[in-house]
Design a protein around this motif. Structure first.
Motif, PDB file in Angstrom:
ATOM      1  N   HIS A 122     -23.748   3.075  -4.148  1.00 41.57           N
ATOM      2  CA  HIS A 122     -23.931   4.440  -3.910  1.00 41.57           C
ATOM      3  C   HIS A 122     -22.545   4.896  -3.826  1.00 41.57           C
ATOM      4  O   HIS A 122     -21.609   4.190  -3.762  1.00 41.57           O
ATOM      5  N   THR A 123     -22.262   6.241  -4.313  1.00 42.29           N
ATOM      6  CA  THR A 123     -20.972   6.852  -4.184  1.00 42.29           C
ATOM      7  C   THR A 123     -20.257   6.554  -2.903  1.00 42.29           C
ATOM      8  O   THR A 123     -20.910   6.599  -1.879  1.00 42.29           O
ATOM      9  N   ILE A 124     -18.987   6.266  -2.842  1.00 43.81           N
ATOM     10  CA  ILE A 124     -18.122   6.083  -1.672  1.00 43.81           C
ATOM     11  C   ILE A 124     -17.308   7.418  -1.617  1.00 43.81           C
ATOM     12  O   ILE A 124     -16.554   7.595  -2.361  1.00 43.81           O
ATOM     13  N   ASP A 125     -17.411   7.991  -0.491  1.00 42.79           N
ATOM     14  CA  ASP A 125     -16.792   9.264  -0.183  1.00 42.79           C
ATOM     15  C   ASP A 125     -16.163   9.225   1.264  1.00 42.79           C
ATOM     16  O   ASP A 125     -15.954  10.305   1.656  1.00 42.79           O
ATOM     17  N   ASP A 126     -16.154   8.012   1.957  1.00 42.97           N
ATOM     18  CA  ASP A 126     -15.631   8.053   3.187  1.00 42.97           C
ATOM     19  C   ASP A 126     -14.102   7.996   3.155  1.00 42.97           C
ATOM     20  O   ASP A 126     -13.521   7.207   2.373  1.00 42.97           O
ATOM     21  N   LYS A 127     -13.484   9.110   3.421  1.00 38.02           N
ATOM     22  CA  LYS A 127     -11.957   9.322   3.391  1.00 38.02           C
ATOM     23  C   LYS A 127     -11.229   8.020   3.912  1.00 38.02           C
ATOM     24  O   LYS A 127     -10.081   7.484   3.310  1.00 38.02           O
ATOM     25  N   GLY A 128     -11.691   7.558   5.159  1.00 34.46           N
ATOM     26  CA  GLY A 128     -11.018   6.388   5.633  1.00 34.46           C
ATOM     27  C   GLY A 128     -11.105   5.225   4.598  1.00 34.46           C
ATOM     28  O   GLY A 128     -10.021   4.414   4.386  1.00 34.46           O
ATOM     29  N   LEU A 129     -12.217   4.962   4.252  1.00 31.21           N
ATOM     30  CA  LEU A 129     -12.403   3.676   3.138  1.00 31.21           C
ATOM     31  C   LEU A 129     -11.668   3.737   1.857  1.00 31.21           C
ATOM     32  O   LEU A 129     -10.827   3.052   1.608  1.00 31.21           O
ATOM     33  N   ILE A 130     -11.581   5.176   1.385  1.00 28.89           N
ATOM     34  CA  ILE A 130     -10.779   5.573   0.213  1.00 28.89           C
ATOM     35  C   ILE A 130      -9.433   5.304   0.414  1.00 28.89           C
ATOM     36  O   ILE A 130      -8.909   4.562  -0.481  1.00 28.89           O
ATOM     37  N   GLU A 131      -8.730   5.656   1.654  1.00 27.31           N
ATOM     38  CA  GLU A 131      -7.612   5.316   1.804  1.00 27.31           C
ATOM     39  C   GLU A 131      -7.162   3.840   2.058  1.00 27.31           C
ATOM     40  O   GLU A 131      -5.826   3.587   1.722  1.00 27.31           O
ATOM     41  N   GLU A 132      -7.870   3.230   2.494  1.00 25.62           N
ATOM     42  CA  GLU A 132      -7.747   1.878   2.284  1.00 25.62           C
ATOM     43  C   GLU A 132      -7.684   1.069   0.893  1.00 25.62           C
ATOM     44  O   GLU A 132      -7.113   0.141   1.020  1.00 25.62           O
ATOM     45  N   LEU A 133      -8.474   1.579   0.209  1.00 24.43           N
ATOM     46  CA  LEU A 133      -8.586   1.138  -1.270  1.00 24.43           C
ATOM     47  C   LEU A 133      -7.402   1.524  -1.998  1.00 24.43           C
ATOM     48  O   LEU A 133      -7.104   0.965  -3.149  1.00 24.43           O
ATOM     49  N   ILE A 134      -6.464   2.379  -1.749  1.00 18.20           N
ATOM     50  CA  ILE A 134      -5.402   2.857  -2.227  1.00 18.20           C
ATOM     51  C   ILE A 134      -4.173   2.860  -1.576  1.00 18.20           C
ATOM     52  O   ILE A 134      -4.157   2.691  -0.298  1.00 18.20           O
ATOM     53  N   PRO A 135      -2.844   2.424  -2.055  1.00 16.99           N
ATOM     54  CA  PRO A 135      -1.593   2.404  -1.376  1.00 16.99           C
ATOM     55  C   PRO A 135      -1.200   3.614  -0.830  1.00 16.99           C
ATOM     56  O   PRO A 135      -0.422   3.764   0.214  1.00 16.99           O
ATOM     57  N   GLN A 136      -1.605   4.634  -1.568  1.00 14.95           N
ATOM     58  CA  GLN A 136      -1.058   5.939  -1.035  1.00 14.95           C
ATOM     59  C   GLN A 136      -1.780   6.645   0.215  1.00 14.95           C
ATOM     60  O   GLN A 136      -2.918   6.153   0.634  1.00 14.95           O
ATOM     61  N   LYS A 137      -1.069   7.237   1.232  1.00 14.22           N
ATOM     62  CA  LYS A 137      -1.684   7.559   2.765  1.00 14.22           C
ATOM     63  C   LYS A 137      -1.504   9.334   2.477  1.00 14.22           C
ATOM     64  O   LYS A 137      -0.773   9.799   1.793  1.00 14.22           O
ATOM     65  N   ALA A 138      -2.254   9.781   3.290  1.00 14.04           N
ATOM     66  CA  ALA A 138      -2.311  11.215   3.643  1.00 14.04           C
ATOM     67  C   ALA A 138      -0.964  11.455   3.981  1.00 14.04           C
ATOM     68  O   ALA A 138      -0.222  10.930   4.658  1.00 14.04           O
ATOM     69  N   PRO A 139      -0.319  12.916   3.582  1.00 13.51           N
ATOM     70  CA  PRO A 139      -0.908  13.763   2.602  1.00 13.51           C
ATOM     71  C   PRO A 139      -0.938  13.660   1.476  1.00 13.51           C
ATOM     72  O   PRO A 139      -1.182  14.602   0.564  1.00 13.51           O
ATOM     73  N   TYR A 142     -10.565  -1.244  -5.378  1.00 10.11           N
ATOM     74  CA  TYR A 142     -11.845  -1.851  -4.963  1.00 10.11           C
ATOM     75  C   TYR A 142     -12.094  -3.198  -5.573  1.00 10.11           C
ATOM     76  O   TYR A 142     -12.893  -4.123  -4.932  1.00 10.11           O
ATOM     77  N   GLN A 143     -11.303  -3.651  -6.792  1.00  9.84           N
ATOM     78  CA  GLN A 143     -11.647  -5.035  -7.017  1.00  9.84           C
ATOM     79  C   GLN A 143     -10.997  -5.994  -5.884  1.00  9.84           C
ATOM     80  O   GLN A 143     -11.774  -7.099  -5.686  1.00  9.84           O
ATOM     81  N   TYR A 144      -9.792  -5.539  -5.368  1.00  7.63           N
ATOM     82  CA  TYR A 144      -9.388  -6.391  -4.349  1.00  7.63           C
ATOM     83  C   TYR A 144     -10.376  -6.290  -3.176  1.00  7.63           C
ATOM     84  O   TYR A 144     -10.398  -7.245  -2.449  1.00  7.63           O
ATOM     85  N   PHE A 145     -10.790  -5.193  -2.689  1.00  2.76           N
ATOM     86  CA  PHE A 145     -11.809  -5.170  -1.478  1.00  2.76           C
ATOM     87  C   PHE A 145     -12.923  -6.068  -1.787  1.00  2.76           C
ATOM     88  O   PHE A 145     -13.438  -6.623  -0.773  1.00  2.76           O
ATOM     89  N   LEU A 146     -13.588  -6.090  -2.973  1.00  4.93           N
ATOM     90  CA  LEU A 146     -14.624  -6.838  -3.273  1.00  4.93           C
ATOM     91  C   LEU A 146     -14.217  -8.302  -3.154  1.00  4.93           C
ATOM     92  O   LEU A 146     -15.419  -9.419  -2.665  1.00  4.93           O
TER      93      LEU A 146
END
Length: 145
Positions: free
Chosen positions: A6-23, A75-79
């Motif tokens: 299913h689609t991942i739209d949890d902002k916290g998880l998305i931020e864990e999957l990329i090196p960039q952080k808010a904002p 996401y490759q690394y997350f898996l």
């Protein structure tokens, strides 16, 4: 084959999957993932760094495209239960901005992996919104050591 259930739209998880952080986060949804393709989503809010006069600017679109590639790698690394690596735009062969989206207009971005070798990824990217092509790009991203 989509490896996401299913689609991942949890902002916290998305931020864990990329090196960039808010904002500085320019992706908010992982819609499709396979070895050769990723589909991401992003709806730029009015408070986004790249919004000017209610438009999401070209620099934001390019950063969004690069972060879509980063989301594929993350996401490759997350898996594999490994932390997401940091990457950089190595080269932009093509960046075609056809239309600037407005604030709160959802972007759907398809990244096709053309080649991936030794931490260098060559991709073709298309950004759409409401079935209209907003931008196209070909870029090379490089993982930091």
């Amino acid at each position: 084959m989509n490896l996401l259930k299913h689609t991942i739209d949890d902002k916290g998880l998305i931020e864990e999957l990329i090196p960039q952080k808010a904002p500085f986060v320019m992706v908010d949804k992982l819609i499709h993932f396979s070895e050769e393709k990723v589909i991401t989503g992003f709806t730029p809010p009015l408070t986004n760094l790249f919004v000017y006069n209610n438009k999401f600017m070209a620099a934001g679109l390019i950063e969004h495209m690069a972060q879509s590639v980063a989301l594929h790698t993350g996401y490759q690394y997350f898996l594999k239960n490994e932390p997401a690596p940091t990457g950089y735009i190595g080269a932009i062969k093509l960046a075609e901005i056809l239309e600037l989206p407005t604030v709160d207009q959802e972007l759907i971005t398809t990244v096709t992996i053309l080649h991936e070798i030794l931490g260098v990824t060559l991709v073709k990217i298309q950004v759409t919104s409401n079935d209209r092509i907003m931008a196209n790009s070909e870029m090379k991203t490089v993982l930091a050591n």
